[in-house]
Design a protein around this motif. Structure first.
Motif: not given
Length: 748
Positions: A627-640
C-alpha cells in the motif's frame, strides 16, 4: 416596496451565451465607443457630422452617456478619452434634463470628490426643474415657456441623476421624491405598465417606459423609506420592517415578468437598446435575478452578443452602443451576496436596502464593483453558489424543512459562506439559529470569533468589541458567520452620523472579503458544478468499475478538513493524467480489512490525533503489503505534524521520515509533472520566497517509497476554496504534485 416571488427560471430565448463571448463583446464595444467619442469631441459640438441622428442640444448628454458606459465597462478614470469627456462635462451648462442627469451620473461614478461642486450644483438645478405634477420636461427653457407637461423618459433620467447625486452626498429634498412617486403611481396604465406620456391615452404600457416606471418607484421608495424604521437604539429599530407594500410597483414588476422579451421592446416597435438599459436598471436596483421566469441578464446578453456589429457597435450609434454596453457591463457585475427569501418580504426581507447599501459602500474594494440579488429558498444549491455569501435575516427564525437544511449544509460544504443575522437582536431568531447550528453542524461548534481572526482586519480595522460575532469553522475556514445583534438596520439606514454605522458597514465588508478570500468572484454567467465529497459512511460500496478508488483514512482528529479535496483531485487526474479515478473516496479506518483493497490511501488534519494499537497494526500491514499513503499537515499545522511524525516512527521501526531530494522521480515527474519549483499561497511565504522546491518527506520500505508526507500542506490547494489564512501549495501546483504521488504509486 413590492412583495414578489422568486420563480424557477425558464430556458433562455435563443442560443446560450458564454462569459467569454460577453467579455469579447464588451472589449469590442469599448474600442468602438472610445474611437467614436474621440472623433466627436475633436469635431466640436458645432461641427459634428457623426452624430446627426442626435439633436444638437443633447450632444452633451450623449457624451456623458458614452463616458458613463466606458467607466462601467472598466475603462480607467485617467484614460485620456474619459478625462477629456469628464472635463468637458464639468463645464457644461445645466439646461437640458437628459444632459444634466447623465452628467451627474458620469461625474459621480468617476470621482465624486473632485467633481463635488459640479454634482451638487447640477443636482440643485435638476431638482428645481421638477414640474408641479412630479415630472420633468426637456429643458429649463421649456419650463419657462410652459411647453408640455413633462414625459416619462425625461422624468426617469432626472430621477436617475438625482439618485446618483444623493448617493454621493448631495442633499435632495424629500418632496422631490414624493411628487415623483405620486406621478408614477397616478399614471400607471390598467395593465400595470406605463407609456411615454400620461397625455397619451393608450390602455396598455410598453417595455421601456414600464421599466422606467419600476426603476423610478424603486429609487423613490429607497429615498422615502430610509427613515421609516426610526432611530437605531440598543441594537434595534422600533419600526423595523414596516414597509407598506406598493401595489403599483408590484403590478409593474408583474408586467415585466409577463411581457419580458430580450429581443424587442414589448408592445413597441423601436428602442430595444433603451429597453434593455431600463431592464438592467430594474434588475440591479431590485436585486431580482429573474423577471417572472426570465433570467433577464442571460437572455439580454445572448441577444446583444448576436446583434452586435462587426465593428463593435450596435447600429453604428453612440447612444445604442452605450445602452448596450451599460447593460452588458453593469449587469454582469459578479454577485457577492444572495439574500435568501425564506418567506415573503414582510418576514424575510425586513431591511430592503441593506445589501444594496453594503455593496455600494464596498464599491470596488474587492477588486471590482459587486452586486447582490434576491434568491428563492427552493433554488438549486448551484444557484446559491453563484455568490460566495448566502445571507438570511429575520425577527423569527425560518422554519426550514429537513431538505432545506440539507441544502444549506451542502452549500457550505461546497465552499459557500453562510451569514445569518438576528434582525433587531431578536431572541426568537437567536434561539432558533442556535438550535439550527447544533442540528445542521453537529460536529462543528458555534463559538465566538476571537480578536485575532482575520475577519476583524482583512479589509478594514474593526474593534472586536463593537459587535458580537460568532462562527462555525468547517474544515480550514470559518464557513458560517452569525450576528446575534443587529447590523442590517444600520446598513439599511446608512446614517453616517450614528457612531455604529461605519463600523457595521466595515464589518460587513470584512465578512465579504473573508468569504471571497480576496480572490476574483466568478462570472455571472458561469455555472457551478457540485462535486461529490468525502462521505463518512464506512460501509460505502466499492466502485462498479476497475477504476482507482483512493481510501481516505479516518482518525481521532479532524480527519476531513476539506471534503472536496479528493473529488477535485480525481477530476484533475482524469482530465490531465489519464487516470480513471472514482470521485467518491472510500472513508476507512486504518484497521478496516477493506483498506487492503485500495492501493492508495490519504490522510490529513489540523490538530493532534492518535491511532489505536489495532489501527497502527492495520496501517503497518497495509504498507508492508504494497500500500501507498500520501499525507499532509493541512495548512502546515504543527499539532498534526507532531502527531504524524510520532505515528510514522511507530509504523515501521527503524524507518523514519527522510526528506526527498528534488531530483527524486516523484518530484521530477517521472511519470508526471516537473515539480522541482512550486508556488505557495500568499499566507504562507513572502512574495520573494513564493517559488521554491517543495518540501516532501518519505518513508521507504524495501527500496520503494510507501509514505509521502508534506509538512507544509497541499490539501487546501486540492480543495481550491477561498481562504485567507490557509497555507501550503497553490492549487495548480498542489494538484500536479499530488498527481505525481498517485502516478508514482501506480507505476511501482
Amino acid at each position: 416596496m413590492a412583495c414578489w416571488a422568486i420563480l424557477p427560471a425558464a430556458a433562455a430565448q435563443g442560443q446560450e451565451v458564454r462569459a467569454e463571448q460577453v467579455r469579447q463583446s464588451i472589449s469590442s464595444a469599448v474600442t468602438w465607443l472610445k474611437r467614436d467619442l474621440t472623433r466627436a469631441m475633436e469635431a466640436g459640438r458645432e461641427n459634428r457630422a457623426e452624430w446627426t441622428y442626435i439633436a444638437p442640444d443633447n450632444w452633451p448628454g450623449a457624451e456623458a452617456l458614452a463616458a458613463l458606459a466606458l467607466l462601467n465597462a472598466g475603462v480607467a478614470t485617467d484614460d485620456p478619452v474619459v478625462v477629456q469627456a469628464l472635463d468637458r462635462l464639468a463645464q457644461t451648462r445645466d439646461t437640458v434634463t437628459y444632459n444634466i442627469s447623465l452628467k451627474i451620473a458620469a461625474l459621480a461614478h468617476a470621482d465624486p470628490v473632485r467633481y463635488r461642486d459640479a454634482i451638487h450644483t447640477a443636482a440643485k438645478k435638476l431638482a428645481r426643474m421638477q414640474l408641479n405634477n412630479g415630472m420633468w420636461t426637456y429643458s429649463s427653457q421649456d419650463i419657462r415657456a410652459s411647453v408640455g407637461g413633462g414625459d416619462n423618459s425625461n422624468t426617469q433620467f432626472a430621477l436617475y441623476g438625482l439618485h446618483e447625486a444623493a448617493r454621493v452626498g448631495a442633499p435632495i429634498e424629500q418632496n422631490v421624491w414624493r411628487r415623483a412617486a405620486a406621478h408614477w403611481e397616478r399614471t400607471q396604465r390598467p395593465d400595470g405598465g406605463w407609456t411615454y406620456s400620461p397625455r397619451h391615452q393608450q390602455p396598455a404600457g410598453y417595455g421601456s417606459m414600464t421599466a422606467a416606471g419600476v426603476a423610478s418607484l424603486l429609487i423613490c421608495g429607497e429615498s422615502l423609506n430610509r427613515s421609516l424604521e426610526g432611530p437605531y437604539t440598543d441594537g434595534a429599530c422600533a419600526r423595523c420592517g414596516r414597509y407598506a407594500t406598493n401595489p403599483r410597483l408590484a403590478a409593474g414588476l408583474k408586467w415585466l415578468g409577463r411581457n419580458f422579451d430580450a429581443r424587442r421592446n414589448p408592445n413597441h416597435h423601436t428602442y430595444v437598446y433603451y429597453w434593455l438599459y431600463g431592464v438592467e436598471r430594474v434588475g440591479m436596483l431590485s436585486g431580482l435575478k429573474q423577471f417572472g421566469t426570465h433570467d433577464w441578464y442571460r437572455e439580454g446578453a445572448a441577444y446583444l452578443v448576436r446583434a452586435q456589429r462587426g465593428d463593435g457597435s450596435w447600429n453604428g450609434s453612440v447612444v445604442d452602443t452605450s445602452f448596450a454596453l451599460l447593460f452588458l457591463a453593469k449587469g454582469r457585475r459578479p454577485v457577492l451576496i444572495n439574500k435568501l427569501l425564506w418567506a415573503d418580504e414582510r418576514q424575510a426581507n425586513l431591511d430592503r436596502h441593506d445589501c444594496e447599501n453594503l455593496t455600494a459602500f464596498l464599491g470596488d474594494r474587492l477588486g471590482e464593483p459587486v452586486a447582490w440579488q434576491l434568491i428563492g429558498l427552493d433554488a438549486d444549491v448551484e444557484e446559491w453558489l453563484g455568490a460566495p455569501i448566502l445571507y438570511f435575516q429575520g425577527h423569527e427564525f425560518p422554519p426550514f424543512t429537513p431538505s432545506q437544511r440539507e441544502s444549506i449544509r451542502k452549500f457550505v460544504d461546497n465552499g459557500g459562506t453562510l451569514l445569518a443575522e438576528a434582525c433587531c437582536s431578536r431572541p426568537e431568531f437567536r434561539e432558533g439559529f442556535e438550535r439550527f447550528a447544533r442540528e445542521v453542524f453537529p460536529d462543528e461548534p458555534l463559538a465566538p470569533i476571537d480578536g485575532g481572526h482575520p475577519v476583524w482586519s482583512v479589509l478594514f480595522r474593526v474593534e472586536p468589541r463593537a459587535f458580537p460575532l460568532m462562527g462555525i469553522d468547517v474544515g480550514c475556514r470559518t464557513s458560517v458567520f452569525y450576528l446575534p445583534n443587529d447590523l442590517s438596520c444600520l446598513w439599511e439606514q446608512v446614517d453616517l452620523s450614528h457612531p455604529l454605522t461605519e463600523p457595521a458597514l466595515r464589518l460587513g465588508g470584512n465578512i465579504a472579503a473573508y468569504a471571497t478570500g480576496r480572490d476574483a468572484l466568478p462570472d455571472k454567467l458561469d455555472t457551478v458544478k457540485l462535486l461529490p465529497q468525502a462521505d463518512d459512511d464506512e460501509t460505502a460500496a466499492p466502485p462498479a468499475t476497475a477504476a482507482l478508488r483512493v481510501a481516505w483514512l479516518r482518525h481521532s482528529g479532524d480527519w476531513r478538513t476539506d471534503s472536496h479535496a479528493l473529488p477535485r483531485l480525481a477530476e484533475y487526474l482524469r482530465q490531465n493524467a489519464g487516470v480513471d479515478v472514482v470521485s467518491q473516496p472510500a472513508v476507512l479506518r486504518a484497521d478496516d480489512p477493506a483498506l487492503l483493497d485500495h492501493p492508495i490511501a490519504y490522510m490529513t488534519g489540523h490538530g493532534a490525533f492518535r491511532f489505536t494499537t489495532t489501527e497502527l497494526d492495520g496501517l503497518r500491514r497495509y504498507l508492508t503489503r504494497g500500500g501507498f499513503l500520501f499525507a499532509d499537515a493541512c495548512c502546515g499545522r504543527e499539532a498534526f505534524d507532531r502527531s504524524f511524525r510520532k505515528t510514522a516512527a511507530e509504523l515501521i521501526p527503524g524507518r523514519s521520515l527522510i526528506e526527498l531530494p528534488t531530483d527524486h522521480p516523484l518530484i521530477r515527474g517521472e511519470p508526471g509533472f516537473d515539480m522541482r519549483v512550486v508556488q505557495y499561497r500568499d499566507a504562507d511565504v513572502l512574495p520573494s520566497e513564493n517559488r521554491r522546491p517543495p518540501r516532501l518527506e518519505a518513508v521507504t520500505l524495501e527500496g520503494r517509497v510507501c509514505v509521502v508526507y508534506s509538512p507544509e500542506g497541499f490539501t487546501c490547494g486540492l480543495e481550491d476554496h477561498a481562504c485567507l489564512k490557509c497555507r501550503g501549495l497553490r492549487t495548480e501546483d498542489a494538484r500536479k504534485l499530488v498527481s505525481n504521488m498517485v502516478l508514482y504509486a501506480l507505476s511501482r
